[in-house]
Design a protein around this motif. Structure first.
Motif, short mmCIF file in Angstrom:
data_model
loop_
_atom_site.label_atom_id
_atom_site.label_comp_id
_atom_site.label_asym_id
_atom_site.label_seq_id
_atom_site.Cartn_x
_atom_site.Cartn_y
_atom_site.Cartn_z
N GLU A 21 0.86 -1.20 0.00
CA GLU A 21 0.00 0.00 0.00
C GLU A 21 0.89 1.24 0.00
O GLU A 21 1.92 1.26 0.67
CB GLU A 21 -0.87 0.01 1.25
N ILE A 22 0.47 2.25 -0.74
CA ILE A 22 1.13 3.55 -0.70
C ILE A 22 0.06 4.62 -0.66
O ILE A 22 -0.84 4.64 -1.50
CB ILE A 22 2.03 3.79 -1.92
N VAL A 23 0.15 5.49 0.31
CA VAL A 23 -0.65 6.71 0.37
C VAL A 23 0.39 7.83 0.36
O VAL A 23 1.05 8.06 1.39
CB VAL A 23 -1.54 6.78 1.64
N PRO A 24 0.61 8.46 -0.79
CA PRO A 24 1.71 9.43 -0.91
C PRO A 24 1.77 10.44 0.23
O PRO A 24 0.77 11.07 0.57
CB PRO A 24 1.43 10.10 -2.25
N GLY A 25 2.96 10.54 0.82
CA GLY A 25 3.18 11.48 1.90
C GLY A 25 2.59 11.08 3.23
O GLY A 25 2.74 11.79 4.22
N LYS A 26 1.90 9.93 3.29
CA LYS A 26 1.19 9.54 4.51
C LYS A 26 1.56 8.15 5.03
O LYS A 26 1.72 7.96 6.23
CB LYS A 26 -0.33 9.55 4.29
N VAL A 29 3.23 0.56 3.17
CA VAL A 29 3.17 -0.77 3.77
C VAL A 29 3.85 -1.74 2.82
O VAL A 29 3.56 -1.76 1.63
CB VAL A 29 1.70 -1.23 4.00
N TRP A 30 4.77 -2.53 3.35
CA TRP A 30 5.43 -3.55 2.55
C TRP A 30 5.74 -4.75 3.43
O TRP A 30 5.73 -4.65 4.65
CB TRP A 30 6.70 -3.00 1.89
N GLY A 31 6.00 -5.86 2.80
CA GLY A 31 6.32 -7.05 3.58
C GLY A 31 6.72 -8.21 2.71
O GLY A 31 6.72 -8.13 1.48
N GLY A 32 7.07 -9.29 3.38
CA GLY A 32 7.46 -10.50 2.68
C GLY A 32 8.12 -11.48 3.62
O GLY A 32 8.31 -11.20 4.80
N PRO A 33 8.50 -12.64 3.10
CA PRO A 33 9.09 -13.70 3.91
C PRO A 33 10.61 -13.57 4.01
O PRO A 33 11.27 -13.06 3.10
CB PRO A 33 8.71 -14.96 3.13
N ALA A 34 11.15 -14.02 5.14
CA ALA A 34 12.60 -14.11 5.33
C ALA A 34 12.88 -15.13 6.42
O ALA A 34 12.40 -14.98 7.54
CB ALA A 34 13.17 -12.75 5.72
N GLY A 35 13.60 -16.15 6.08
CA GLY A 35 13.99 -17.14 7.08
C GLY A 35 12.83 -17.79 7.81
O GLY A 35 12.93 -18.05 8.99
N GLY A 36 11.73 -18.01 7.10
CA GLY A 36 10.55 -18.64 7.70
C GLY A 36 9.65 -17.67 8.45
O GLY A 36 8.66 -18.08 9.04
N ILE A 37 10.01 -16.39 8.43
CA ILE A 37 9.21 -15.36 9.09
C ILE A 37 8.52 -14.51 8.04
O ILE A 37 9.15 -14.07 7.07
CB ILE A 37 10.10 -14.46 9.97
N GLU A 38 7.25 -14.29 8.22
CA GLU A 38 6.49 -13.37 7.34
C GLU A 38 6.42 -12.04 8.07
O GLU A 38 5.90 -11.95 9.18
CB GLU A 38 5.09 -13.90 7.07
N GLY A 39 6.98 -11.01 7.46
CA GLY A 39 7.00 -9.69 8.08
C GLY A 39 6.12 -8.71 7.31
O GLY A 39 6.04 -8.77 6.09
N VAL A 40 5.48 -7.82 8.05
CA VAL A 40 4.72 -6.71 7.46
C VAL A 40 5.18 -5.44 8.16
O VAL A 40 5.19 -5.37 9.40
CB VAL A 40 3.19 -6.89 7.64
N HIS A 41 5.59 -4.47 7.36
CA HIS A 41 6.15 -3.24 7.90
C HIS A 41 5.31 -2.06 7.45
O HIS A 41 5.03 -1.93 6.26
CB HIS A 41 7.59 -3.08 7.41
N VAL A 42 4.91 -1.22 8.40
CA VAL A 42 4.08 -0.04 8.11
C VAL A 42 4.85 1.20 8.55
O VAL A 42 5.30 1.29 9.69
CB VAL A 42 2.73 -0.11 8.87
N TRP A 43 4.99 2.14 7.62
CA TRP A 43 5.58 3.44 7.92
C TRP A 43 4.49 4.49 7.73
O TRP A 43 3.80 4.49 6.71
CB TRP A 43 6.70 3.78 6.95
N THR A 44 4.31 5.37 8.71
CA THR A 44 3.36 6.48 8.55
C THR A 44 4.11 7.79 8.79
O THR A 44 5.07 7.85 9.57
CB THR A 44 2.16 6.37 9.53
#
Length: 95
Positions: A21-26, A29-44
């Motif tokens: 997800e991208i809300v420009p300037g606001k 959200v990105w994510g994906g798998p690494a080493g058996g861990i599914e990560g989701v990262h949100v920046w606001t």
């Protein structure tokens, strides 16, 4: 653009993440798998006058997390703190 992927490395992991997800300037959200861990990262981002406040949250799930919740929770906290510290230093750099 949502659906775009990018590769990066951290703590010895080679990660491919996908923008969700991208809300420009606001918000990003990105994510994906690494080493058996599914990560989701949100920046606001919140702009007030000439300042921008950055907030970040990340969640991890998967068998490695279930097996070492406290240790990986601390690693996640330390990682987010380091990212925000580096971002702050770069934003305040005057060159």
């Amino acid at each position: 653009m949502p659906g775009s992927s990018f590769r990066w490395q951290t703590h010895g992991l080679d990660i491919t993440s996908t923008v969700r997800e991208i809300v420009p300037g606001k918000r990003v959200v990105w994510g994906g798998p690494a080493g058996g861990i599914e990560g989701v990262h949100v920046w606001t981002f919140e702009q007030t006058g000439g300042r921008v406040t950055v907030h970040t949250e990340e969640s991890w799930s998967g068998a490695p997390v279930d097996a070492a919740t406290a240790e990986l929770g601390q690693a996640l906290h330390d990682s987010l703190t380091a990212w925000l510290t580096a971002l702050k230093a770069r934003a305040e750099q005057t060159d």
